[in-house]
Design a protein around this motif. Structure first.
Motif, short mmCIF file in Angstrom:
data_model
loop_
_atom_site.label_atom_id
_atom_site.label_comp_id
_atom_site.label_asym_id
_atom_site.label_seq_id
_atom_site.Cartn_x
_atom_site.Cartn_y
_atom_site.Cartn_z
N LEU A 73 0.88 -1.15 0.00
CA LEU A 73 0.00 0.00 0.00
C LEU A 73 0.93 1.21 0.00
CD1 LEU A 73 -2.82 1.32 0.39
CD2 LEU A 73 -2.45 1.08 2.84
N GLN A 74 0.85 2.01 -1.04
CA GLN A 74 1.72 3.17 -1.17
C GLN A 74 0.89 4.43 -0.94
OE1 GLN A 74 3.41 2.90 -5.07
NE2 GLN A 74 4.02 0.80 -4.77
N CYS A 75 1.46 5.37 -0.21
CA CYS A 75 0.73 6.60 0.07
C CYS A 75 1.67 7.78 -0.06
CB CYS A 75 0.12 6.54 1.46
SG CYS A 75 -0.94 7.95 1.80
N GLY A 76 1.24 8.78 -0.82
CA GLY A 76 2.00 10.01 -0.97
C GLY A 76 1.21 11.18 -0.42
N PHE A 77 1.89 12.07 0.29
CA PHE A 77 1.27 13.25 0.88
C PHE A 77 1.91 14.50 0.28
CE2 PHE A 77 1.06 9.92 4.06
CZ PHE A 77 -0.23 9.99 4.54
N HIS A 78 1.08 15.37 -0.27
CA HIS A 78 1.53 16.66 -0.78
C HIS A 78 1.00 17.74 0.17
CE1 HIS A 78 2.88 15.27 -4.80
NE2 HIS A 78 1.95 14.35 -4.62
N LEU A 79 1.91 18.46 0.81
CA LEU A 79 1.53 19.48 1.76
C LEU A 79 1.43 20.82 1.06
CD1 LEU A 79 2.83 17.11 3.37
CD2 LEU A 79 3.46 18.79 5.09
N GLY A 80 0.28 21.47 1.18
CA GLY A 80 0.08 22.79 0.63
C GLY A 80 0.05 23.82 1.74
N GLU A 81 -0.18 25.06 1.37
CA GLU A 81 -0.23 26.11 2.37
C GLU A 81 -1.41 25.91 3.32
OE1 GLU A 81 -0.86 30.90 2.54
OE2 GLU A 81 0.31 30.08 0.88
N ARG A 82 -2.55 25.56 2.77
CA ARG A 82 -3.76 25.33 3.56
C ARG A 82 -4.47 24.05 3.13
NH1 ARG A 82 -7.07 30.64 3.36
NH2 ARG A 82 -8.30 29.52 4.89
N SER A 83 -3.73 23.16 2.51
CA SER A 83 -4.34 21.93 2.01
C SER A 83 -3.38 20.75 2.15
CB SER A 83 -4.74 22.09 0.54
OG SER A 83 -3.59 22.26 -0.26
N LEU A 84 -3.97 19.57 2.11
CA LEU A 84 -3.19 18.33 2.14
C LEU A 84 -3.81 17.39 1.11
CD1 LEU A 84 -1.00 16.58 3.47
CD2 LEU A 84 -2.69 15.91 5.17
N THR A 85 -2.98 16.94 0.17
CA THR A 85 -3.43 15.98 -0.83
C THR A 85 -2.80 14.64 -0.51
OG1 THR A 85 -3.68 17.67 -2.54
CG2 THR A 85 -3.42 15.39 -3.30
N VAL A 86 -3.64 13.61 -0.52
CA VAL A 86 -3.21 12.26 -0.19
C VAL A 86 -3.55 11.36 -1.37
CG1 VAL A 86 -3.48 10.36 1.45
CG2 VAL A 86 -3.78 12.72 2.24
N GLU A 87 -2.59 10.55 -1.79
CA GLU A 87 -2.86 9.55 -2.82
C GLU A 87 -2.51 8.18 -2.26
OE1 GLU A 87 -2.08 8.28 -7.46
OE2 GLU A 87 -1.29 10.20 -6.72
N VAL A 88 -3.50 7.30 -2.24
CA VAL A 88 -3.34 5.93 -1.75
C VAL A 88 -3.40 5.01 -2.96
CG1 VAL A 88 -4.28 4.19 -0.19
CG2 VAL A 88 -4.52 6.60 0.38
N ARG A 89 -2.37 4.15 -3.12
CA ARG A 89 -2.26 3.32 -4.33
C ARG A 89 -1.86 1.89 -3.97
NH1 ARG A 89 1.69 5.98 -7.34
NH2 ARG A 89 0.08 7.05 -8.46
N VAL A 90 -2.40 0.95 -4.75
CA VAL A 90 -1.99 -0.45 -4.66
C VAL A 90 -1.70 -0.97 -6.06
CG1 VAL A 90 -3.26 -0.99 -2.54
CG2 VAL A 90 -4.37 -1.32 -4.75
N GLN A 91 -0.85 -1.97 -6.14
CA GLN A 91 -0.59 -2.66 -7.39
C GLN A 91 -1.70 -3.70 -7.59
OE1 GLN A 91 1.15 -1.21 -9.15
NE2 GLN A 91 3.11 -0.88 -8.67
N THR A 92 -2.16 -3.82 -8.82
CA THR A 92 -3.20 -4.79 -9.13
C THR A 92 -2.94 -5.39 -10.50
OG1 THR A 92 -5.59 -5.16 -9.30
CG2 THR A 92 -4.77 -3.02 -10.04
#
Length: 136
Positions: A73-92
């Motif tokens: 389970l791979q997860c990337g977090f992008h931190l913004g000034e007032r935001s947080l973007t999260v991407e959760v990924r699996v291989q299939t």
């Protein structure tokens, strides 16, 4: 949701924080706790942090059933000034069909400022952005 001074466009490039965990529901709490810690660092409100924890849990619930055995389970977090973007990924090995009628998707899109599911030939991911409701 639109908040003055914040964007809900998905960031590109390398995430600020990346996690790689076994694709097993037992590790969802690690992901949720990490997301909450990062949101606290961005001065999100307690309510925003709890919304993020729930949204990350729902995103994970959408991707885990699609994971190949013994994958990550791979997860990337992008931190913004007032935001947080999260991407959760699996291989299939079998491309997933996004289920926009599922309960998890309905909860996720209610809590997040923006969300999308991405299905490719070898992965399935959910990307979401939450924006802090705090006026700076």
């Amino acid at each position: 949701m639109t908040v003055a001074g914040a964007t809900t466009e998905f960031p590109t490039g390398r995430p600020d924080v990346e996690l790689r965990l076994p694709a097993d529901g037992a590790y969802v709490s690690v992901l949720r706790t990490t997301a909450a810690g990062l949101a606290a660092r961005l001065d999100f409100t307690i309510e925003d942090i709890e919304d993020l924890r729930i949204a990350v849990g729902e995103a994970t619930a959408l991707v885990l059933p699609e994971a190949d055995p013994e994958s990550d389970l791979q997860c990337g977090f992008h931190l913004g000034e007032r935001s947080l973007t999260v991407e959760v990924r699996v291989q299939t090995s079998s491309p997933a069909v996004p289920d926009y009628e599922s309960f998890a998707w309905q909860v996720l899109t209610t809590l997040a400022a923006s969300a999308e599911e991405i299905a490719t030939a070898d992965s399935f991911s959910v990307r979401l952005t939450l924006v802090s409701g705090v006026d700076l």
